[in-house]
Design an enzyme around this catalytic site. Structure first.
Site, PDB file in Angstrom:
ATOM      1  N   LYS A 113      45.683 -55.303 -63.104  1.00  0.00           N
ATOM      2  CA  LYS A 113      45.387 -56.117 -64.282  1.00  0.00           C
ATOM      3  C   LYS A 113      45.258 -55.194 -65.473  1.00  0.00           C
ATOM      4  O   LYS A 113      44.940 -54.013 -65.316  1.00  0.00           O
ATOM      5  CB  LYS A 113      44.070 -56.880 -64.092  1.00  0.00           C
ATOM      6  CG  LYS A 113      43.992 -58.168 -64.881  1.00  0.00           C
ATOM      7  CD  LYS A 113      44.701 -59.306 -64.178  1.00  0.00           C
ATOM      8  CE  LYS A 113      44.686 -60.571 -64.981  1.00  0.00           C
ATOM      9  NZ  LYS A 113      45.210 -61.698 -64.188  1.00  0.00           N
TER      10      LYS A 113
HETATM   11  P1  NAD Z   1      45.521 -68.812 -72.410  1.00  0.00           P
HETATM   12  O1  NAD Z   1      45.097 -67.755 -73.333  1.00  0.00           O
HETATM   13  O2  NAD Z   1      46.891 -69.391 -72.533  1.00  0.00           O
HETATM   14  O3  NAD Z   1      44.477 -70.041 -72.479  1.00  0.00           O
HETATM   15  C1  NAD Z   1      43.103 -69.875 -72.318  1.00  0.00           C
HETATM   16  C2  NAD Z   1      42.427 -71.149 -72.777  1.00  0.00           C
HETATM   17  O4  NAD Z   1      41.037 -71.085 -72.462  1.00  0.00           O
HETATM   18  C3  NAD Z   1      42.536 -71.396 -74.287  1.00  0.00           C
HETATM   19  O5  NAD Z   1      42.752 -72.776 -74.522  1.00  0.00           O
HETATM   20  C4  NAD Z   1      41.159 -70.983 -74.779  1.00  0.00           C
HETATM   21  O6  NAD Z   1      40.790 -71.598 -75.997  1.00  0.00           O
HETATM   22  C5  NAD Z   1      40.315 -71.473 -73.623  1.00  0.00           C
HETATM   23  N1  NAD Z   1      38.964 -70.914 -73.618  1.00  0.00           N
HETATM   24  C6  NAD Z   1      38.583 -69.631 -73.796  1.00  0.00           C
HETATM   25  N2  NAD Z   1      37.240 -69.532 -73.749  1.00  0.00           N
HETATM   26  C7  NAD Z   1      36.781 -70.780 -73.510  1.00  0.00           C
HETATM   27  C8  NAD Z   1      35.496 -71.350 -73.344  1.00  0.00           C
HETATM   28  N3  NAD Z   1      34.401 -70.571 -73.408  1.00  0.00           N
HETATM   29  N4  NAD Z   1      35.403 -72.663 -73.110  1.00  0.00           N
HETATM   30  C9  NAD Z   1      36.500 -73.436 -73.047  1.00  0.00           C
HETATM   31  N5  NAD Z   1      37.748 -72.974 -73.175  1.00  0.00           N
HETATM   32  C10 NAD Z   1      37.881 -71.657 -73.410  1.00  0.00           C
HETATM   33  O7  NAD Z   1      45.289 -68.239 -70.936  1.00  0.00           O
HETATM   34  P2  NAD Z   1      45.942 -68.762 -69.562  1.00  0.00           P
HETATM   35  O8  NAD Z   1      47.112 -67.903 -69.278  1.00  0.00           O
HETATM   36  O9  NAD Z   1      46.078 -70.235 -69.599  1.00  0.00           O
HETATM   37  O10 NAD Z   1      44.811 -68.335 -68.510  1.00  0.00           O
HETATM   38  C11 NAD Z   1      43.707 -69.183 -68.190  1.00  0.00           C
HETATM   39  C12 NAD Z   1      43.107 -68.747 -66.858  1.00  0.00           C
HETATM   40  O11 NAD Z   1      44.102 -68.815 -65.833  1.00  0.00           O
HETATM   41  C13 NAD Z   1      42.583 -67.302 -66.819  1.00  0.00           C
HETATM   42  O12 NAD Z   1      41.487 -67.237 -65.946  1.00  0.00           O
HETATM   43  C14 NAD Z   1      43.747 -66.542 -66.209  1.00  0.00           C
HETATM   44  O13 NAD Z   1      43.355 -65.311 -65.630  1.00  0.00           O
HETATM   45  C15 NAD Z   1      44.210 -67.556 -65.178  1.00  0.00           C
HETATM   46  N6  NAD Z   1      45.585 -67.379 -64.708  1.00  0.00           N
HETATM   47  C16 NAD Z   1      46.628 -67.334 -65.591  1.00  0.00           C
HETATM   48  C17 NAD Z   1      47.928 -67.214 -65.101  1.00  0.00           C
HETATM   49  C18 NAD Z   1      49.125 -67.257 -66.010  1.00  0.00           C
HETATM   50  O14 NAD Z   1      50.239 -67.317 -65.486  1.00  0.00           O
HETATM   51  N7  NAD Z   1      48.975 -67.273 -67.329  1.00  0.00           N
HETATM   52  C19 NAD Z   1      48.148 -67.093 -63.721  1.00  0.00           C
HETATM   53  C20 NAD Z   1      47.058 -67.145 -62.849  1.00  0.00           C
HETATM   54  C21 NAD Z   1      45.782 -67.295 -63.366  1.00  0.00           C
END
Ligand code: NAD
Length: 424
Positions: A113
């Site tokens: 990561k």
């Molecule tokens: P992103 O940046 O696209 O979206 C994150 C979202 O969470 C945003 O809408 C943000 O405003 C919101 N957020 C942040 N803090 C917050 C809070 N305190 N309360 C409510 N909402 C909040 O990120 P993403 O890629 O969608 O990732 C989200 C989660 O999924 C993370 O835990 C990430 O590690 C996990 N994840 C992502 C992927 C991927 O392919 N992008 C794959 C596996 C896991």
């Protein structure tokens, strides 16, 4: 028997949480002491400072990290996070979870990561490009298509992956699409990658609801986080026939018992960047969202949001962990004891992202590209197999579903380490 002598390098609540999960799983499968610490701790990390010229001519130095937890089963794989609260400990924990996830779903990858301490919304597009390129420049000797392959995570996206791929390619002197996944399709991105994590979450939710004999037409869903994963999960579940009754981002949460108009919410976010003041639903708090009465609760934002303070108050039937590490160990205990919530653990639930990243990497290495249908069919096939193996492990040992998933993931990494042996 010897114990690891470890520093406080990764010291943080979230790293301790990942370590405790490991210890519990290692105890449950009686993992030999000789292999435990070697399997548990990250293999290596790099911390970099990143000077970036701002639009006003000043220079800001940002701090960034990359942690490679395990390289025994293949190149390391994992996203890069741009967020103001990134710490080395958080990146270490996320790298550890990537190892168990890749291993659980049978990908030939170790876990990694990356992260940069920055609020990307406070940078101009030019500054963001400079920061992304600078981060990749610093990583050039640490990563590679056969060493460590980054991808998007919170605060990063396709465009950033494109800049990073371009920076690396210019450095090595030829196009190197396999250096990152989650790129734009025009430069070697995969069909289906953008929606892969959410599509995988929704597919698994559908499967578990079918096991519970709950029809999708009677399913209500609350989702925390409306970024890549949250919004794609919402769209896929709505396409299956479920009603999305609440969504949120860091600016607030919104509830509509009749169902949120997702097209309207997505259009709103496209123009406003955040959900603040969204008028298609009633404003509530993020805390209230987590405690809403709904069939499926999907945390899709950051770690440690389901805690011992709210675990007893959850009113969902399924807790689908789209985010990494959303449930603390104390909350896990409460949920286990309640026995009325089906938990789909993060390492299984959000694995669709890394599975399609793997497909993207394969397509880049072979220069042979697949259709969206091929990608999704292969994705769902791998998820079916992973779900069956977790359910079988759970049944065989009477484990919680999280323990079942973690023990499978950890055992395979430990087996690979044991088989490779140790340099004397
Ligand atoms: P992103 O940046 O696209 O979206 C994150 C979202 O969470 C945003 O809408 C943000 O405003 C919101 N957020 C942040 N803090 C917050 C809070 N305190 N309360 C409510 N909402 C909040 O990120 P993403 O890629 O969608 O990732 C989200 C989660 O999924 C993370 O835990 C990430 O590690 C996990 N994840 C992502 C992927 C991927 O392919 N992008 C794959 C596996 C896991």
């Amino acid at each position: 028997m010897s114990k690891a002598i470890v520093s406080t390098l990764y010291d943080s609540d979230v790293f301790k949480m990942a370590c405790r999960q490991f210890d519990k799983a290692a105890d449950a499968i009686s993992l030999p002491e000789a292999i435990r610490d070697r399997t548990k701790y990250p293999r290596r990390c790099l911390a970099v400072s990143l000077p970036v010229k701002r639009d006003d001519g000043s220079v800001t130095v940002f701090e960034g990290y990359r942690v490679q937890h395990n390289l025994s089963t293949g190149p390391a794989k994992g996203g890069i996070r741009f967020h103001e609260h990134v710490t080395l400990g958080e990146v270490g924990a996320l790298a550890m979870w990537m190892s168990w996830k890749c291993s659980l779903v049978g990908l030939p990858y170790g876990g990694a990561k990356g992260g940069v301490i920055v609020d990307p919304s406070k940078l101009s597009e030019t500054e963001l490009e400079h920061l992304s390129r600078r981060y990749m420049q610093e990583m050039v000797n640490f990563i590679g298509p056969h060493t460590d392959v980054p991808a998007p995570d919170v605060g990063t996206n396709e465009k950033i992956m494109g800049w990073m791929m371009d920076t690396y390619s210019n450095h090595v002197g030829h196009i190197s699409p396999a250096i990152v996944t989650g790129k734009p399709i025009a430069i070697g991105g995969s069909q289906g990658r953008r929606e892969a994590t959410g599509a995988g979450v929704a597919y698994l939710v559908k499967k578990y609801l079918a096991d519970m004999k709950i029809p999708l037409s009677k399913t209500t869903v609350a989702i925390q986080g409306f970024g890549n994963v949250g919004s794609e999960t919402a769209l896929a579940l709505a396409n299956y026939g479920a009603k999305i009754i609440a969504i949120s981002d860091y600016t607030g949460a919104f509830y509509n018992a009749k169902g949120i108009d997702l097209a309207r919410a997505l259009k709103y976010v496209r123009y406003q960047k955040v959900l603040r003041d969204f008028d298609g639903a009633e404003p509530i708090t993020n805390e209230q969202l987590l405690e809403l009465k709904c069939t499926v609760l999907v945390p899709a934002a950051l770690e440690r949001v389901i805690t011992d303070k709210n675990a007893a108050k959850l009113k969902c039937r399924v807790l689908a962990e789209a985010a990494n590490g959303p449930t603390t160990n104390a909350a896990d205990k409460i949920i286990d004891a309640r026995g009325d919530i089906e938990l789909i653990p993060d390492v299984l639930c959000n694995s669709g992202g890394v599975i399609v990243s793997y497909f993207e990497w394969l397509q880049n290495l072979s220069n042979f590209y697949w259709s969206r249908d091929e990608v999704l069919t292969k994705l769902f096939g791998i998820l079916d197999k992973a779900k069956d193996s977790v359910d079988a492990q759970q049944k065989k040992f009477q484990f919680s579903r999280r323990l079942a998933a973690l023990t499978l993931g950890i055992q395979r990494v430990a087996d690979a380490k044991a088989a490779r042996g140790l340099f004397p």
